[in-house]
Write a protein that holds these residues in place. Structure first.
Motif, mmCIF file in Angstrom:
data_model
loop_
_atom_site.group_PDB
_atom_site.id
_atom_site.type_symbol
_atom_site.label_atom_id
_atom_site.label_comp_id
_atom_site.label_asym_id
_atom_site.label_seq_id
_atom_site.Cartn_x
_atom_site.Cartn_y
_atom_site.Cartn_z
ATOM 1 N N HIS A 49 10.640 4.148 7.502
ATOM 2 C CA HIS A 49 10.227 2.922 6.818
ATOM 3 C C HIS A 49 11.308 2.434 5.852
ATOM 4 O O HIS A 49 11.658 3.139 4.903
ATOM 5 C CB HIS A 49 8.924 3.201 6.060
ATOM 6 C CG HIS A 49 8.232 1.988 5.564
ATOM 7 N ND1 HIS A 49 7.759 1.001 6.387
ATOM 8 C CD2 HIS A 49 7.923 1.591 4.290
ATOM 9 C CE1 HIS A 49 7.175 0.050 5.664
ATOM 10 N NE2 HIS A 49 7.283 0.382 4.389
ATOM 11 N N GLN A 51 12.390 0.006 2.984
ATOM 12 C CA GLN A 51 11.788 -0.763 1.898
ATOM 13 C C GLN A 51 12.887 -1.461 1.105
ATOM 14 O O GLN A 51 13.686 -0.822 0.429
ATOM 15 C CB GLN A 51 10.984 0.138 0.974
ATOM 16 C CG GLN A 51 10.421 -0.554 -0.260
ATOM 17 C CD GLN A 51 9.428 -1.647 0.062
ATOM 18 O OE1 GLN A 51 8.348 -1.367 0.575
ATOM 19 N NE2 GLN A 51 9.778 -2.904 -0.219
ATOM 20 N N ILE A 68 6.793 2.572 -2.698
ATOM 21 C CA ILE A 68 5.459 2.892 -2.201
ATOM 22 C C ILE A 68 4.928 4.098 -2.978
ATOM 23 O O ILE A 68 5.678 4.956 -3.429
ATOM 24 C CB ILE A 68 5.449 3.173 -0.685
ATOM 25 C CG1 ILE A 68 6.293 4.399 -0.338
ATOM 26 C CG2 ILE A 68 5.913 1.942 0.084
ATOM 27 C CD1 ILE A 68 6.157 4.850 1.115
ATOM 28 N N ALA A 97 1.727 7.532 2.104
ATOM 29 C CA ALA A 97 1.185 6.503 2.990
ATOM 30 C C ALA A 97 -0.120 7.028 3.558
ATOM 31 O O ALA A 97 -0.304 8.244 3.710
ATOM 32 C CB ALA A 97 2.162 6.169 4.113
ATOM 33 N N TYR A 112 -1.577 2.768 9.725
ATOM 34 C CA TYR A 112 -0.873 3.233 8.533
ATOM 35 C C TYR A 112 -0.943 2.161 7.446
ATOM 36 O O TYR A 112 -0.737 0.981 7.721
ATOM 37 C CB TYR A 112 0.595 3.532 8.845
ATOM 38 C CG TYR A 112 0.794 4.617 9.873
ATOM 39 C CD1 TYR A 112 0.860 5.958 9.514
ATOM 40 C CD2 TYR A 112 0.906 4.296 11.232
ATOM 41 C CE1 TYR A 112 1.047 6.956 10.470
ATOM 42 C CE2 TYR A 112 1.091 5.279 12.187
ATOM 43 C CZ TYR A 112 1.162 6.610 11.808
ATOM 44 O OH TYR A 112 1.337 7.594 12.754
ATOM 45 N N PHE A 114 0.598 1.177 3.593
ATOM 46 C CA PHE A 114 1.555 1.405 2.512
ATOM 47 C C PHE A 114 1.074 0.637 1.281
ATOM 48 O O PHE A 114 0.797 -0.565 1.359
ATOM 49 C CB PHE A 114 2.954 0.941 2.927
ATOM 50 C CG PHE A 114 3.544 1.761 4.049
ATOM 51 C CD1 PHE A 114 4.203 2.946 3.788
ATOM 52 C CD2 PHE A 114 3.412 1.359 5.371
ATOM 53 C CE1 PHE A 114 4.738 3.717 4.816
ATOM 54 C CE2 PHE A 114 3.936 2.113 6.406
ATOM 55 C CZ PHE A 114 4.600 3.299 6.127
ATOM 56 N N HIS A 116 1.425 -0.555 -2.816
ATOM 57 C CA HIS A 116 2.242 -0.841 -3.996
ATOM 58 C C HIS A 116 1.315 -1.283 -5.132
ATOM 59 O O HIS A 116 0.351 -2.025 -4.883
ATOM 60 C CB HIS A 116 3.240 -1.977 -3.735
ATOM 61 C CG HIS A 116 4.239 -1.706 -2.649
ATOM 62 N ND1 HIS A 116 3.926 -1.825 -1.309
ATOM 63 C CD2 HIS A 116 5.548 -1.358 -2.706
ATOM 64 C CE1 HIS A 116 5.009 -1.546 -0.593
ATOM 65 N NE2 HIS A 116 6.005 -1.261 -1.412
ATOM 66 N N GLY A 136 0.377 -2.897 6.289
ATOM 67 C CA GLY A 136 0.608 -1.764 7.169
ATOM 68 C C GLY A 136 0.773 -2.149 8.620
ATOM 69 O O GLY A 136 1.119 -3.277 8.963
ATOM 70 N N GLN A 200 9.614 -3.312 5.006
ATOM 71 C CA GLN A 200 8.885 -4.215 4.112
ATOM 72 C C GLN A 200 9.863 -4.961 3.225
ATOM 73 O O GLN A 200 10.859 -4.398 2.749
ATOM 74 C CB GLN A 200 7.895 -3.434 3.238
ATOM 75 C CG GLN A 200 6.614 -3.056 3.972
ATOM 76 C CD GLN A 200 5.596 -2.399 3.069
ATOM 77 O OE1 GLN A 200 5.678 -1.208 2.809
ATOM 78 N NE2 GLN A 200 4.626 -3.171 2.601
ATOM 79 N N TYR A 222 12.397 5.581 3.784
ATOM 80 C CA TYR A 222 11.371 6.612 3.688
ATOM 81 C C TYR A 222 11.178 7.279 5.055
ATOM 82 O O TYR A 222 11.120 6.590 6.088
ATOM 83 C CB TYR A 222 10.043 5.996 3.265
ATOM 84 C CG TYR A 222 9.972 5.517 1.840
ATOM 85 C CD1 TYR A 222 9.795 6.416 0.780
ATOM 86 C CD2 TYR A 222 10.030 4.158 1.531
ATOM 87 C CE1 TYR A 222 9.689 5.979 -0.530
ATOM 88 C CE2 TYR A 222 9.922 3.711 0.211
ATOM 89 C CZ TYR A 222 9.758 4.627 -0.806
ATOM 90 O OH TYR A 222 9.637 4.188 -2.108
ATOM 91 N N TYR A 241 8.025 10.721 2.621
ATOM 92 C CA TYR A 241 6.697 10.329 2.168
ATOM 93 C C TYR A 241 5.636 11.208 2.809
ATOM 94 O O TYR A 241 5.781 11.682 3.927
ATOM 95 C CB TYR A 241 6.427 8.843 2.422
ATOM 96 C CG TYR A 241 6.251 8.396 3.859
ATOM 97 C CD1 TYR A 241 5.017 8.459 4.504
ATOM 98 C CD2 TYR A 241 7.330 7.825 4.571
ATOM 99 C CE1 TYR A 241 4.843 8.004 5.798
ATOM 100 C CE2 TYR A 241 7.169 7.367 5.865
ATOM 101 C CZ TYR A 241 5.934 7.458 6.480
ATOM 102 O OH TYR A 241 5.760 7.012 7.775
#
Length: 352
Positions: A49, A51, A68, A97, A112, A114, A116, A136, A200, A222, A241
């Motif tokens: 992932h 970010q 995250i 996650a 999934y 995620f 914040h 997600g 993301q 991640y 994660y």
């Protein structure tokens, strides 16, 4: 409380990630499907992932607003203090996650989430902020007789829109909705698998297949794991994660009626306290969703069905050769399915 500091060493000791051959990121067929737990399945297909991180502006918290974390990163399950708690020295940004798995005789569906604590902006006009952010992706995996199956398609959540993807070599094509791109795979340094790759954006945290979103300057990469690491800074390219089952005892699903965490069905509670909205257009309330609240209002599947009836969503989004069963052999949302459908029908729309 989640681990606050990086666990020493980089080897993933979990037995669930035993060595296996892969072909183009898709699991190689085996004569008969071996027994695999849902946790193992979720870990195998969990995305690498990307970010993006923006450290500018006071609401960025030096980049931490794009990390995250878990919903209880501040030590409680109160969604209405998360904006302020993110600025606290006691806040934990250990990476987590959330996932859920449903099954039919022909496919697995893995969702999934995620999370914040802030959906934020550093623009002074025409954009809103809000407390909490949950976006997600759902992966559809065909049960082809191999241990982990073969990944066929994915649908991601970017604000109030869904985007569909297929990996290279997939037999699935566009259905009622066009396929929006190719879902790439990438090898992880922490296990023997090639994982799908997601990304993301900074600030608003829309999620798409990499590289439709990508790291622009600072950012964090991640990797799925059984441990939660905290980024050393906003440009850390190797952070593990930890996956958390949505249906774990006392977990996110068990808290769905907790009025401190959820304002209504699948919608995280969030207010406009603190400096949320200061210096920009506004701060909206109750504006983030859990998977059973995700919705693309322009598409046919109903609110939350990306997670609660993933087979229905797959049929709507893709043309699928061969068989696809709509009868679930395991669906943890099923016991509340009727109530979910009725509540989704009457719940006010939530725009992230």
């Amino acid at each position: 409380m989640p681990d606050r500091f990086r666990t020493a060493g980089r080897s993933l000791a979990a037995a669930v990630l035993a060595a296996a051959l892969t072909t183009g990121g898709l699991a190689a067929p085996a004569p008969a499907e071996a027994a695999v737990s849902r946790a193992e399945l979720a870990l195998r297909w969990a995305p690498i992932h990307y970010q993006d991180v923006d450290a500018t502006g006071s609401h960025a918290l030096g980049g931490r607003s794009d990390y995250i974390t878990s919903v209880d990163f501040d030590g409680d399950l109160n969604g209405r203090n998360n904006w302020d708690s993110a600025a606290s020295s006691g806040a934990s940004f250990a990476a987590h996650a959330y996932y859920s798995v449903s099954e039919t005789s022909t496919h697995w569906y893995i969702t999934y989430l995620f999370f914040h604590p802030r959906d934020w902006t550093d623009h002074p006009f025409f954009e809103t902020e809000h407390e909490n952010d949950g976006e997600g992706i759902m992966f559809a995996v065909e049960r082809d007789g191999s241990t982990y199956g073969v990944l066929r398609g994915a649908v991601s959540v970017a604000h109030s829109d869904f985007y569909s993807y297929t990996p290279a070599g997939s037999t699935w094509t566009g259905g009622r909705e066009n396929v929006d791109g190719t879902l790439q795979t990438q090898s992880s340094p922490h296990d023997s698998f090639a994982h799908p790759v997601t990304a993301q954006e900074a600030q608003g945290h829309g999620l798409k297949a990499y590289p439709q979103y990508n790291i622009n300057g600072d950012g964090i990469v991640y990797y799925p794991s059984t441990v939660a690491e905290t980024p050393s800074n906003g440009n850390d390219r190797d952070v593990r994660y930890k996956l958390v089952d949505i249906f774990a005892s006392g977990g996110l699903w068990a808290q769905r009626a907790n009025a401190n965490l959820f304002a209504n069905l699948g919608t995280f509670a969030g207010d406009n306290s603190g400096d949320c909205g200061v210096g920009t257009f506004s701060c909206s309330t109750n504006s983030a969703n859990a998977p059973w609240g995700w919705d693309d209002g322009n598409d046919l599947p109903g609110r939350g069905e990306i997670a609660t009836d993933s087979a229905k969503l797959a049929v709507e989004y893709f043309s699928i050769p061969g068989s696809l069963s709509r009868a679930y052999t395991y669906n943890p949302y099923a016991s509340a399915a009727a109530a979910l459908r009725e509540a989704a029908r009457t719940a006010p729309p939530v725009v992230d």
